[in-house]
Design an enzyme around this catalytic site. Structure first.
Site, PDB file in Angstrom:
ATOM      1  N   THR A   1       0.817  -1.206   0.000  1.00 23.90           N
ATOM      2  CA  THR A   1       0.000   0.000   0.000  1.00 23.90           C
ATOM      3  C   THR A   1       0.857   1.264   0.000  1.00 23.90           C
ATOM      4  OG1 THR A   1      -1.457   1.283   1.454  1.00 23.90           O
ATOM      5  CG2 THR A   1      -0.107  -0.356   2.518  1.00 23.90           C
ATOM      6  N   ASP A   2       0.261   2.356  -0.472  1.00 22.98           N
ATOM      7  CA  ASP A   2       0.959   3.650  -0.400  1.00 22.98           C
ATOM      8  C   ASP A   2       1.014   4.179   1.038  1.00 22.98           C
ATOM      9  OD1 ASP A   2      -1.733   4.317  -0.086  1.00 22.98           O
ATOM     10  OD2 ASP A   2      -1.760   5.846  -1.650  1.00 22.98           O
ATOM     11  N   GLU A   3       0.230   3.570   1.940  1.00 23.75           N
ATOM     12  CA  GLU A   3       0.173   4.105   3.305  1.00 23.75           C
ATOM     13  C   GLU A   3       1.506   3.945   4.041  1.00 23.75           C
ATOM     14  OE1 GLU A   3      -3.481   3.418   5.390  1.00 23.75           O
ATOM     15  OE2 GLU A   3      -4.586   3.141   3.520  1.00 23.75           O
TER      16      GLU A   3
ATOM     17  N   TYR B   1      -1.820  -0.431  10.948  1.00 25.25           N
ATOM     18  CA  TYR B   1      -1.941  -1.121   9.648  1.00 25.25           C
ATOM     19  C   TYR B   1      -0.753  -0.768   8.756  1.00 25.25           C
ATOM     20  CZ  TYR B   1      -3.269  -1.634   4.733  1.00 25.25           C
ATOM     21  OH  TYR B   1      -3.254  -1.925   3.386  1.00 25.25           O
TER      22      TYR B   1
ATOM     23  N   LYS C   1       2.291  -3.219   7.298  1.00 26.05           N
ATOM     24  CA  LYS C   1       2.585  -3.409   5.870  1.00 26.05           C
ATOM     25  C   LYS C   1       4.028  -2.972   5.569  1.00 26.05           C
ATOM     26  CE  LYS C   1       0.186  -4.584   2.971  1.00 26.05           C
ATOM     27  NZ  LYS C   1      -0.145  -5.957   2.445  1.00 26.05           N
TER      28      LYS C   1
HETATM   29  P1  NAD Z   1      -9.454  -7.501   2.357  1.00 27.09           P
HETATM   30  O1  NAD Z   1      -9.433  -7.199   3.816  1.00 27.09           O
HETATM   31  O2  NAD Z   1     -10.696  -7.235   1.569  1.00 27.09           O
HETATM   32  O3  NAD Z   1      -9.086  -9.040   2.107  1.00 27.09           O
HETATM   33  C1  NAD Z   1      -8.063  -9.673   2.795  1.00 27.09           C
HETATM   34  C2  NAD Z   1      -8.208 -11.177   2.578  1.00 27.09           C
HETATM   35  O4  NAD Z   1      -7.110 -11.837   3.258  1.00 27.09           O
HETATM   36  C3  NAD Z   1      -9.490 -11.760   3.175  1.00 27.09           C
HETATM   37  O5  NAD Z   1     -10.100 -12.630   2.244  1.00 27.09           O
HETATM   38  C4  NAD Z   1      -9.016 -12.536   4.406  1.00 27.09           C
HETATM   39  O6  NAD Z   1      -9.822 -13.656   4.719  1.00 27.09           O
HETATM   40  C5  NAD Z   1      -7.614 -12.943   3.983  1.00 27.09           C
HETATM   41  N1  NAD Z   1      -6.724 -13.193   5.123  1.00 27.09           N
HETATM   42  C6  NAD Z   1      -6.547 -12.406   6.205  1.00 27.09           C
HETATM   43  N2  NAD Z   1      -5.659 -12.978   7.046  1.00 27.09           N
HETATM   44  C7  NAD Z   1      -5.245 -14.129   6.455  1.00 27.09           C
HETATM   45  C8  NAD Z   1      -4.330 -15.140   6.828  1.00 27.09           C
HETATM   46  N3  NAD Z   1      -3.645 -15.081   7.976  1.00 27.09           N
HETATM   47  N4  NAD Z   1      -4.146 -16.174   5.991  1.00 27.09           N
HETATM   48  C9  NAD Z   1      -4.834 -16.263   4.818  1.00 27.09           C
HETATM   49  N5  NAD Z   1      -5.719 -15.334   4.431  1.00 27.09           N
HETATM   50  C10 NAD Z   1      -5.930 -14.269   5.228  1.00 27.09           C
HETATM   51  O7  NAD Z   1      -8.217  -6.707   1.752  1.00 27.09           O
HETATM   52  P2  NAD Z   1      -8.043  -6.033   0.323  1.00 27.09           P
HETATM   53  O8  NAD Z   1      -8.602  -4.665   0.357  1.00 27.09           O
HETATM   54  O9  NAD Z   1      -8.495  -6.975  -0.707  1.00 27.09           O
HETATM   55  O10 NAD Z   1      -6.461  -5.882   0.268  1.00 27.09           O
HETATM   56  C11 NAD Z   1      -5.645  -6.922  -0.295  1.00 27.09           C
HETATM   57  C12 NAD Z   1      -4.193  -6.503  -0.204  1.00 27.09           C
HETATM   58  O11 NAD Z   1      -3.999  -5.278  -0.928  1.00 27.09           O
HETATM   59  C13 NAD Z   1      -3.734  -6.219   1.227  1.00 27.09           C
HETATM   60  O12 NAD Z   1      -2.434  -6.731   1.370  1.00 27.09           O
HETATM   61  C14 NAD Z   1      -3.731  -4.704   1.326  1.00 27.09           C
HETATM   62  O13 NAD Z   1      -2.756  -4.272   2.240  1.00 27.09           O
HETATM   63  C15 NAD Z   1      -3.385  -4.319  -0.085  1.00 27.09           C
HETATM   64  N6  NAD Z   1      -3.896  -3.007  -0.518  1.00 27.09           N
HETATM   65  C16 NAD Z   1      -5.224  -2.698  -0.368  1.00 27.09           C
HETATM   66  C17 NAD Z   1      -5.708  -1.467  -0.823  1.00 27.09           C
HETATM   67  C18 NAD Z   1      -7.156  -1.106  -0.714  1.00 27.09           C
HETATM   68  O14 NAD Z   1      -7.524   0.045  -0.994  1.00 27.09           O
HETATM   69  N7  NAD Z   1      -8.044  -2.020  -0.337  1.00 27.09           N
HETATM   70  C19 NAD Z   1      -4.823  -0.545  -1.415  1.00 27.09           C
HETATM   71  C20 NAD Z   1      -3.472  -0.908  -1.550  1.00 27.09           C
HETATM   72  C21 NAD Z   1      -3.034  -2.134  -1.104  1.00 27.09           C
HETATM   73  P1  TYD Z   2     -10.883   3.770   4.210  1.00 23.40           P
HETATM   74  O1  TYD Z   2     -11.847   3.332   3.160  1.00 23.40           O
HETATM   75  O2  TYD Z   2     -10.964   3.164   5.563  1.00 23.40           O
HETATM   76  O3  TYD Z   2      -9.412   3.618   3.591  1.00 23.40           O
HETATM   77  P2  TYD Z   2      -7.975   4.130   4.183  1.00 23.40           P
HETATM   78  O4  TYD Z   2      -8.109   4.478   5.600  1.00 23.40           O
HETATM   79  O5  TYD Z   2      -7.123   2.932   3.959  1.00 23.40           O
HETATM   80  O6  TYD Z   2      -7.587   5.307   3.315  1.00 23.40           O
HETATM   81  O7  TYD Z   2     -11.040   5.323   4.377  1.00 23.40           O
HETATM   82  C1  TYD Z   2     -10.845   6.214   3.280  1.00 23.40           C
HETATM   83  C2  TYD Z   2     -10.907   7.604   3.838  1.00 23.40           C
HETATM   84  O8  TYD Z   2     -12.256   7.859   4.262  1.00 23.40           O
HETATM   85  C3  TYD Z   2     -10.033   7.816   5.057  1.00 23.40           C
HETATM   86  O9  TYD Z   2      -9.471   9.119   5.006  1.00 23.40           O
HETATM   87  C4  TYD Z   2     -10.996   7.713   6.225  1.00 23.40           C
HETATM   88  C5  TYD Z   2     -12.303   8.230   5.642  1.00 23.40           C
HETATM   89  N1  TYD Z   2     -13.546   7.658   6.199  1.00 23.40           N
HETATM   90  C6  TYD Z   2     -14.578   8.498   6.608  1.00 23.40           C
HETATM   91  O10 TYD Z   2     -14.462   9.735   6.515  1.00 23.40           O
HETATM   92  N2  TYD Z   2     -15.715   7.935   7.101  1.00 23.40           N
HETATM   93  C7  TYD Z   2     -15.865   6.598   7.249  1.00 23.40           C
HETATM   94  O11 TYD Z   2     -16.924   6.139   7.762  1.00 23.40           O
HETATM   95  C8  TYD Z   2     -14.806   5.736   6.813  1.00 23.40           C
HETATM   96  C9  TYD Z   2     -14.914   4.248   6.939  1.00 23.40           C
HETATM   97  C10 TYD Z   2     -13.656   6.309   6.283  1.00 23.40           C
END
Ligand code: NAD
Ligand code: TYD
Length: 356
Positions: A133-135, A159, A163
């Site tokens: 992630t960019d975070e 989080y 990461k």
């Molecule tokens: P998500 O929370 O929707 O899904 C995570 C999945 O991992 C779930 O299906 C969960 O059951 C599985 N999981 C959790 N712990 C596990 C374990 N110990 N063993 C096996 N499986 C396990 O997450 P997402 O949004 O799909 O993100 C996927 C990846 O992309 C993550 O690594 C996240 O850090 C990264 N990422 C997400 C975003 C975003 O905006 N969602 C952006 C950049 C990077």
């Molecule tokens: P989120 O979807 O949790 O992603 P991330 O924290 O990984 O960026 O949140 C996106 C942005 O929206 C973040 O700045 C937090 C904000 N947010 C709200 O303002 N209200 C909400 O109820 C939630 C869940 C997030």
């Protein structure tokens, strides 16, 4: 040959699996623990497809992972599995350490053992693609340039820190053992199958349910949004032609304040499903307590990806968010199946009793 993905019942992983099976003839093994965020129904359309093998397992289970790598002669691992919600990491970081750090370590160990036994040319072709992630880069002011791959790591939430730690382990396994790794750092994703605790699906679901729309603090925090299918296409491209040991930032040049994102969703719903009382959805915005340590702005500079491996997103924010709103409107049963016991407990923990 076969690829193995972890976390493929979650949001991005399931989109990746669905797209993979649609665009490739290569088998995909999907390892997921099925935490609260994992949802097998995302993969319903793959149930009878022999190219997709689902295995319920924890990435912390070394022998299961090693056995799968050997049995399926895996040529690449893509690590999506993670605890992914910042707010949950603030309430309870332990699972984030266990999965994001220890789990990635365990996966690296299994990959190292398996890869060490491979003969050429399989050994050279093997890849460990770590999805991050960019975070990890921390927060930007309004005036600072977007994150490049050269930015210092300054994670601010549990989080992001977990990461960041996993990214460091991945890097070290390449530097020390020569494991052929690639890391990607992507901006905020949105699209089908996102768990409705995240801003965009939460807003759509609550708006459709006639509920208030929580916005943290002043709503002026900025995120850089990428449609999930574009993230998946970037990952396929990186897997195909990315250079070993490299880091690639993935983003779509779509910086928006949170309040603007919520307003765009409201405007789309005003058009697609006007409220029965003819009021605007936007009137349901409720400013709530801010997230502790809330990062103000994320922005990705994806120049390296564009210039070195010729990747561009297909969707603009406008096209992607319309598709997303339409998907959630057409799949309300998917969300309804989630918003039961555990989900309600989470809402109470996070928002208290302040929202109607
Ligand atoms: P998500 O929370 O929707 O899904 C995570 C999945 O991992 C779930 O299906 C969960 O059951 C599985 N999981 C959790 N712990 C596990 C374990 N110990 N063993 C096996 N499986 C396990 O997450 P997402 O949004 O799909 O993100 C996927 C990846 O992309 C993550 O690594 C996240 O850090 C990264 N990422 C997400 C975003 C975003 O905006 N969602 C952006 C950049 C990077
Ligand atoms: P989120 O979807 O949790 O992603 P991330 O924290 O990984 O960026 O949140 C996106 C942005 O929206 C973040 O700045 C937090 C904000 N947010 C709200 O303002 N209200 C909400 O109820 C939630 C869940 C997030």
């Amino acid at each position: 040959m076969t690829i193995l993905i972890t976390g493929g019942a979650g949001f991005i992983g399931s989109n990746f699996a669905l797209d993979w099976v649609r665009t490739s003839v290569e088998q995909i093994v999907n390892v997921d623990k099925l935490t609260y965020a994992g949802n097998l129904s995302n993969l319903d359309s793959l149930r009878d497809n022999h190219n997709h093998v689902f295995v319920r397992a924890d990435i912390n289970d070394y022998s299961v992972v090693l056995n799968l790598l050997q049995t399926y002669k895996v040529r690449a691992i893509l690590n999506f599995a993670a605890e992914s919600h910042v707010d949950r990491s603030i309430h309870g970081p332990r699972d984030f350490i266990e999965t994001n750090i220890v789990g990635t370590f365990n996966l690296l160990e299994a990959a190292r053992a398996y890869w060490g036994e491979l003969a050429e040319p399989e050994r050279q072709k093997f890849r460990f693609l770590h999805v991050s992630t960019d975070e990890v880069y921390g927060t930007l002011t309004a005036a600072q340039p977007a994150f490049t791959e050269m930015n210092q790591y300054q994670p601010n939430s549990p989080y992001a820190a977990s990461k960041a730690a996993s990214d460091h382990l991945v890097r070290a396994y390449c530097h020390t053992y020569g494991l052929p790794v690639i890391t990607t750092n992507c901006s905020n994703n949105y699209g089908p199958y996102q768990f409705p605790e995240k801003l965009i699906p939460l807003t759509i679901h609550r708006a459709l349910s006639g509920k208030e729309l929580p916005v943290y603090g002043d709503g002026q925090q900025v995120r850089d949004w990428l449609y999930v299918k574009d993230h998946c296409s970037a990952l396929r491209r990186v897997l195909e032609v990315g250079a070993v040991g490299e880091v690639y930032n993935i983003g779509g040049n779509n910086e928006k304040t949170n309040l603007d994102v919520v307003k765009v969703i409201c405007a789309l719903l005003d058009e697609l499903k006007p409220r029965a009382d003819r009021q605007l959805y936007e009137l349901r915005v409720a400013f709530v307590a801010d997230r502790p340590g809330h990062d103000r702005r994320y922005a990705i500079d994806a120049t390296k990806l564009a210039t070195q491996i010729s990747w561009q997103p297909d969707e603009t924010f406008e096209s992607g968010i319309r598709k997303t709103v339409e998907w959630y409107m057409g799949n309300q049963a998917w969300t309804e199946a989630i918003v039961n016991g555990e989900y309600r407990t989470w809402l109470e923990k996070q928002y208290g009793n302040t929202l109607s």
